[in-house]
Design a protein around this motif. Structure first.
Motif, short mmCIF file in Angstrom:
data_model
loop_
_atom_site.label_atom_id
_atom_site.label_comp_id
_atom_site.label_asym_id
_atom_site.label_seq_id
_atom_site.Cartn_x
_atom_site.Cartn_y
_atom_site.Cartn_z
N SER A 28 -8.71 -4.02 -6.90
CA SER A 28 -7.61 -4.00 -6.50
C SER A 28 -6.16 -4.68 -7.47
O SER A 28 -5.79 -4.58 -7.70
N PHE A 29 -6.16 -4.30 -5.79
CA PHE A 29 -4.52 -4.63 -5.84
C PHE A 29 -3.80 -5.89 -7.21
O PHE A 29 -3.17 -5.96 -7.94
N GLU A 30 -4.36 -6.89 -6.75
CA GLU A 30 -3.71 -7.98 -7.17
C GLU A 30 -4.64 -8.25 -8.90
O GLU A 30 -4.02 -8.30 -10.17
N GLU A 31 -5.96 -7.18 -8.83
CA GLU A 31 -6.80 -7.79 -10.95
C GLU A 31 -5.12 -6.26 -11.46
O GLU A 31 -5.15 -6.87 -12.28
N LYS A 75 -5.30 4.80 -19.48
CA LYS A 75 -3.71 5.34 -19.44
C LYS A 75 -3.32 4.72 -18.50
O LYS A 75 -1.82 4.34 -17.79
N PHE A 76 -4.00 3.95 -17.03
CA PHE A 76 -3.62 3.64 -16.05
C PHE A 76 -4.05 2.54 -15.69
O PHE A 76 -5.90 2.37 -15.78
N TYR A 77 -4.06 1.91 -14.83
CA TYR A 77 -4.82 1.04 -13.78
C TYR A 77 -5.49 1.88 -12.49
O TYR A 77 -4.15 2.51 -11.63
N PHE A 78 -6.33 2.35 -11.63
CA PHE A 78 -6.87 2.34 -10.97
C PHE A 78 -7.04 2.05 -9.33
O PHE A 78 -7.90 0.89 -9.86
N ILE A 79 -6.41 2.09 -8.92
CA ILE A 79 -6.88 1.49 -7.34
C ILE A 79 -7.38 2.66 -6.07
O ILE A 79 -6.61 3.23 -5.96
N SER A 80 -8.82 1.81 -5.88
CA SER A 80 -9.57 3.15 -4.88
C SER A 80 -8.84 2.47 -3.41
O SER A 80 -9.89 0.79 -3.61
N PHE A 81 -7.91 2.26 -2.45
CA PHE A 81 -7.83 1.38 -1.25
C PHE A 81 -8.36 2.60 0.10
O PHE A 81 -7.54 3.20 0.48
N ASN A 82 -9.01 1.41 0.56
CA ASN A 82 -9.06 1.60 2.14
C ASN A 82 -8.09 1.75 2.72
O ASN A 82 -7.48 0.38 2.93
N ALA A 83 -7.59 2.53 3.67
CA ALA A 83 -6.34 2.12 4.39
C ALA A 83 -5.93 1.82 5.62
O ALA A 83 -5.26 0.69 5.86
N GLU A 84 -7.81 1.40 5.85
CA GLU A 84 -7.84 0.93 7.31
C GLU A 84 -8.13 -0.34 6.84
O GLU A 84 -8.99 -1.30 7.87
N SER A 85 -8.45 -1.17 5.41
CA SER A 85 -8.83 -2.40 5.33
C SER A 85 -8.27 -3.82 5.87
O SER A 85 -7.65 -3.56 6.53
N LYS A 86 -9.37 -4.50 6.29
CA LYS A 86 -8.60 -5.75 7.08
C LYS A 86 -8.38 -6.63 5.57
O LYS A 86 -8.44 -7.38 6.48
N LYS A 87 -8.83 -6.79 4.50
CA LYS A 87 -8.37 -7.62 3.93
C LYS A 87 -7.49 -7.88 3.43
O LYS A 87 -6.69 -7.22 3.16
N PRO A 88 -5.99 -9.04 3.60
CA PRO A 88 -5.38 -9.45 2.83
C PRO A 88 -5.43 -9.62 1.46
O PRO A 88 -6.21 -9.89 1.39
N ILE A 89 -3.90 -8.28 0.78
CA ILE A 89 -3.35 -8.51 0.12
C ILE A 89 -2.45 -9.31 -0.85
O ILE A 89 -1.56 -9.56 -0.35
N ASN A 90 -2.87 -10.24 -1.48
CA ASN A 90 -2.11 -11.47 -2.30
C ASN A 90 -0.89 -10.83 -3.43
O ASN A 90 -1.70 -10.65 -4.45
N ILE A 91 0.12 -10.47 -3.25
CA ILE A 91 1.08 -10.02 -5.01
C ILE A 91 2.32 -10.71 -5.14
O ILE A 91 2.47 -10.92 -3.60
N GLY A 93 3.32 -13.67 -4.80
CA GLY A 93 3.16 -15.05 -2.98
C GLY A 93 3.46 -14.07 -1.80
O GLY A 93 3.52 -14.62 -0.96
N GLN A 94 3.49 -12.37 -1.72
CA GLN A 94 3.51 -12.06 -0.49
C GLN A 94 2.48 -11.69 -0.07
O GLN A 94 1.74 -10.74 -1.10
N THR A 95 1.71 -12.02 1.30
CA THR A 95 0.78 -11.31 1.92
C THR A 95 1.11 -10.17 2.44
O THR A 95 1.99 -9.88 3.32
N PHE A 96 0.23 -9.09 2.59
CA PHE A 96 -0.32 -7.77 2.91
C PHE A 96 -0.74 -7.99 3.69
O PHE A 96 -2.18 -8.06 3.25
N ILE A 97 -1.23 -7.77 4.95
CA ILE A 97 -2.44 -7.35 5.64
C ILE A 97 -2.40 -6.17 6.95
O ILE A 97 -1.26 -5.44 7.48
N ASN A 98 -3.87 -5.93 7.47
CA ASN A 98 -3.57 -4.17 9.03
C ASN A 98 -3.00 -5.36 10.10
O ASN A 98 -3.87 -6.38 10.35
N LYS A 99 -1.98 -4.72 10.35
CA LYS A 99 -1.38 -5.41 12.03
C LYS A 99 -1.92 -3.84 13.21
O LYS A 99 -2.33 -4.79 14.21
N SER A 100 -2.32 -2.78 12.38
CA SER A 100 -2.50 -2.07 13.70
C SER A 100 -3.18 -1.02 13.35
O SER A 100 -3.58 0.33 13.47
#
Length: 159
Positions: A28-31, A75-91, A93-100
């Protein structure tokens, strides 16, 4: 009987272990950001949707290739992310959400000239700046060349 049991136990353990090594590690982004605190590596983010046939093809073909798996895992950290995910991401102290319908993190990282195409593959530097934005299907050969060139340039730049 005991020897047979021991043989099958060792065989099954070996098979399970080898399967784990053949799997693409996805965070995940957080991981990924947490792991970067211990070991700085570039992050590859694969943005996809459930309805994108080219995204599905990359998941099925590109990201199941043993060479690509090995390269990404080592050599990398890999993140596979569904662009339409409803799950908030906290990095940090900043939270990113699905608004639209599209997640904010997708809008920030995958947007090129105000447009997002799927699939999008983004490479973030170890300092978390966007170094590459590729907004198309990538074959095994194409992504291998991109990742190897990126690592070569990163090594040259850091020396």
């Amino acid at each position: 009987m005991r020897k047979t049991f021991l043989f099958f136990f060792i065989l099954s353990t070996t098979i399970l272990f080898s399967q784990k090594n053949d799997s693409l590690l996805s965070y995940s982004f957080e991981e990924a950001y947490k792991l970067q605190e211990k070991e700085k590596k570039p992050i590859v983010v694969f943005f996809h949707t459930n309805w994108c046939k080219f995204c599905f093809a990359m998941k099925k073909n590109t990201f199941t290739n043993k060479e690509i798996i090995k390269l990404l895992n080592e050599k990398f950290y890999f993140i596979s992310f569904n662009a339409e995910s409803k799950k908030p991401i906290n990095i940090n102290g900043q939270t990113f959400i699905n608004k639209s319908g599209i997640h904010q993190i997708t809008e920030i990282l995958a947007s090129k000239k105000g447009t997002i195409s799927y699939p999008s593959t983004i490479i973030l530097s170890p300092k978390n700046t966007i170094d590459e934005q590729i907004d198309s299907f990538l074959s095994v050969k194409e992504i291998k060349k991109i990742l190897q060139t990126y690592l070569f340039n990163l090594k040259q730049y850091n020396h």
